[in-house]
Motif scaffolding. Sequence first.
Motif, PDB file in Angstrom:
ATOM      1  N   PRO A 336     -15.916   2.329  -5.422  1.00  0.00           N
ATOM      2  CA  PRO A 336     -17.243   2.966  -5.540  1.00  0.00           C
ATOM      3  C   PRO A 336     -18.235   2.158  -6.370  1.00  0.00           C
ATOM      4  O   PRO A 336     -19.403   2.040  -5.994  1.00  0.00           O
ATOM      5  N   ALA A 337     -17.792   1.619  -7.505  1.00  0.00           N
ATOM      6  CA  ALA A 337     -18.717   0.870  -8.352  1.00  0.00           C
ATOM      7  C   ALA A 337     -19.184  -0.409  -7.645  1.00  0.00           C
ATOM      8  O   ALA A 337     -20.369  -0.770  -7.694  1.00  0.00           O
ATOM      9  N   LEU A 338     -18.266  -1.097  -6.964  1.00  0.00           N
ATOM     10  CA  LEU A 338     -18.638  -2.310  -6.233  1.00  0.00           C
ATOM     11  C   LEU A 338     -19.572  -1.978  -5.084  1.00  0.00           C
ATOM     12  O   LEU A 338     -20.538  -2.715  -4.819  1.00  0.00           O
ATOM     13  N   HIS A 339     -19.329  -0.872  -4.404  1.00  0.00           N
ATOM     14  CA  HIS A 339     -20.198  -0.474  -3.298  1.00  0.00           C
ATOM     15  C   HIS A 339     -21.595  -0.128  -3.812  1.00  0.00           C
ATOM     16  O   HIS A 339     -22.604  -0.474  -3.188  1.00  0.00           O
ATOM     17  N   LEU A 367     -19.160  -2.167 -16.400  1.00  0.00           N
ATOM     18  CA  LEU A 367     -18.146  -1.757 -17.362  1.00  0.00           C
ATOM     19  C   LEU A 367     -16.794  -2.339 -16.967  1.00  0.00           C
ATOM     20  O   LEU A 367     -16.316  -2.132 -15.844  1.00  0.00           O
ATOM     21  N   THR A 368     -16.183  -3.058 -17.891  1.00  0.00           N
ATOM     22  CA  THR A 368     -14.880  -3.670 -17.611  1.00  0.00           C
ATOM     23  C   THR A 368     -13.839  -2.613 -17.290  1.00  0.00           C
ATOM     24  O   THR A 368     -12.990  -2.799 -16.408  1.00  0.00           O
ATOM     25  N   ARG A 369     -13.905  -1.492 -17.992  1.00  0.00           N
ATOM     26  CA  ARG A 369     -12.927  -0.428 -17.765  1.00  0.00           C
ATOM     27  C   ARG A 369     -12.999   0.095 -16.336  1.00  0.00           C
ATOM     28  O   ARG A 369     -11.975   0.345 -15.692  1.00  0.00           O
ATOM     29  N   GLU A 374     -10.680   0.339 -10.774  1.00  0.00           N
ATOM     30  CA  GLU A 374     -10.777   0.179  -9.324  1.00  0.00           C
ATOM     31  C   GLU A 374      -9.782  -0.860  -8.816  1.00  0.00           C
ATOM     32  O   GLU A 374      -9.181  -0.676  -7.750  1.00  0.00           O
ATOM     33  N   ARG A 375      -9.584  -1.933  -9.553  1.00  0.00           N
ATOM     34  CA  ARG A 375      -8.599  -2.929  -9.155  1.00  0.00           C
ATOM     35  C   ARG A 375      -7.197  -2.340  -9.215  1.00  0.00           C
ATOM     36  O   ARG A 375      -6.345  -2.655  -8.376  1.00  0.00           O
ATOM     37  N   ARG A 376      -6.949  -1.474 -10.170  1.00  0.00           N
ATOM     38  CA  ARG A 376      -5.626  -0.858 -10.282  1.00  0.00           C
ATOM     39  C   ARG A 376      -5.338   0.025  -9.063  1.00  0.00           C
ATOM     40  O   ARG A 376      -4.218   0.012  -8.537  1.00  0.00           O
ATOM     41  N   ARG A 377      -6.333   0.765  -8.603  1.00  0.00           N
ATOM     42  CA  ARG A 377      -6.122   1.579  -7.410  1.00  0.00           C
ATOM     43  C   ARG A 377      -5.878   0.691  -6.186  1.00  0.00           C
ATOM     44  O   ARG A 377      -5.062   1.015  -5.319  1.00  0.00           O
TER      45      ARG A 377
END
Length: 409
Positions: A336-339, A367-369, A374-377
């Motif tokens: 979502p954040a990347l989109h 935000l790094t967090r 998102e990478r973890r998902r």
Amino acid sequence: MRIVGLDIHRVFAEAVMLDEGKVIRLGRVGMTREHLDTFARTVLTHDDHVVVEATGNATAVADVLAPHVGRVVIAKPRQVRLIAEARIKTDVIDATVLARLYASGFLPEVWVPDAHTEALRRQVTRRMQIVRQRARLKTMIQSILHAHLMPQCPHADLIGPKGRVWLLAQPLPPDEVDAVARHLREHERLSEDLRVVEREIARDALANPDAKRLMTIPGIDMVVAVGLLAAVGPVTRFEAPDRLVSYLGLNPTVHQSGEGPPRHGRISKQGRTHARTMLVEAAWQAVRGPGPLRAFYERIARRRGVHIAAVAVARKLAVIIWHLLKKGEDYAWVRPALHARKLRDLELRSGQPARRGQRGPAYAYNLTRTRQEERRRGEQAELAYRRQTEGWTRRGPKAPTGAAKEERR
């Protein structure tokens, strides 16, 4: 019903009419709107069907003739040649072949896009031409440096601010210095033209929900999304995802004869080359981040190599695109954040003002967090795909057993 075949050239078109099995030569028609309109009003009727071969101006010819005839058909030139290859070739014969193929029901037709899609295709083509011209200028500058044994540029972008300072400081002959300056000025002019073209494409993408939907797929940005929509048109034209894959030329060729097993070769590379190239480039970007696509890529790469794996991911993207457009859904593993960041870049490209000091939906990507979550998902989805395909093996022909084995004996 009379069938009229037109063999189109740059200056004229050879016209032939097929009336109740009899071939009638109508002569040459000038390739201007006035000549075509006069030909349609004086010779053709509303019951006639006109057949033309796909050329650069075939769509314009169809637009002029369509109000005066029952139907205008544009034929695929490559398949027409395969069907009706002849030793003796003239314009009259070519026009007659088009008319006879259409009358017999064997004419391969080309889908004619609507006016908006055609305009979008022209914009995408203009952008591609400008990008190629800019790349050519960079190559010319590099060749000048290479010819005079200049060292490699220490900066990533030779045309960027730091790269230009380094470039202008190189001890080149006066005529070469002038040539580099001309190339840099031309590059700046093309960059301005590129911003104008991309502004129009971005505005079209903002108004198109399908373009935003395709941008939920990793690796697909505004240029790829709009380029694919312009090439494909309405997805309802394709009954299944394999039809879209075949339209883009990403389906493997098949050779089979008799009882022998089918042999699959390279992809067919039919259809629109630019759309297929964009999908392959999007595939290389998609596999850089975590997700099922990267797991799929690595599984194919171990067996067939990285280049074949990238084409396989491009084919997978085409299947995903068909399902998203057909069902009206976003990509399941969207970040979502990347989109939101992609959409904000799209707004800026379209000419909307920058809102400095305001936190919009795209702020979360900073935000790094958020990025790590998102990478973890994506990594979890990638791991799930690896577990699912862990025991998969390549299927081969089944060995005959029982009665089938006795029958073969």
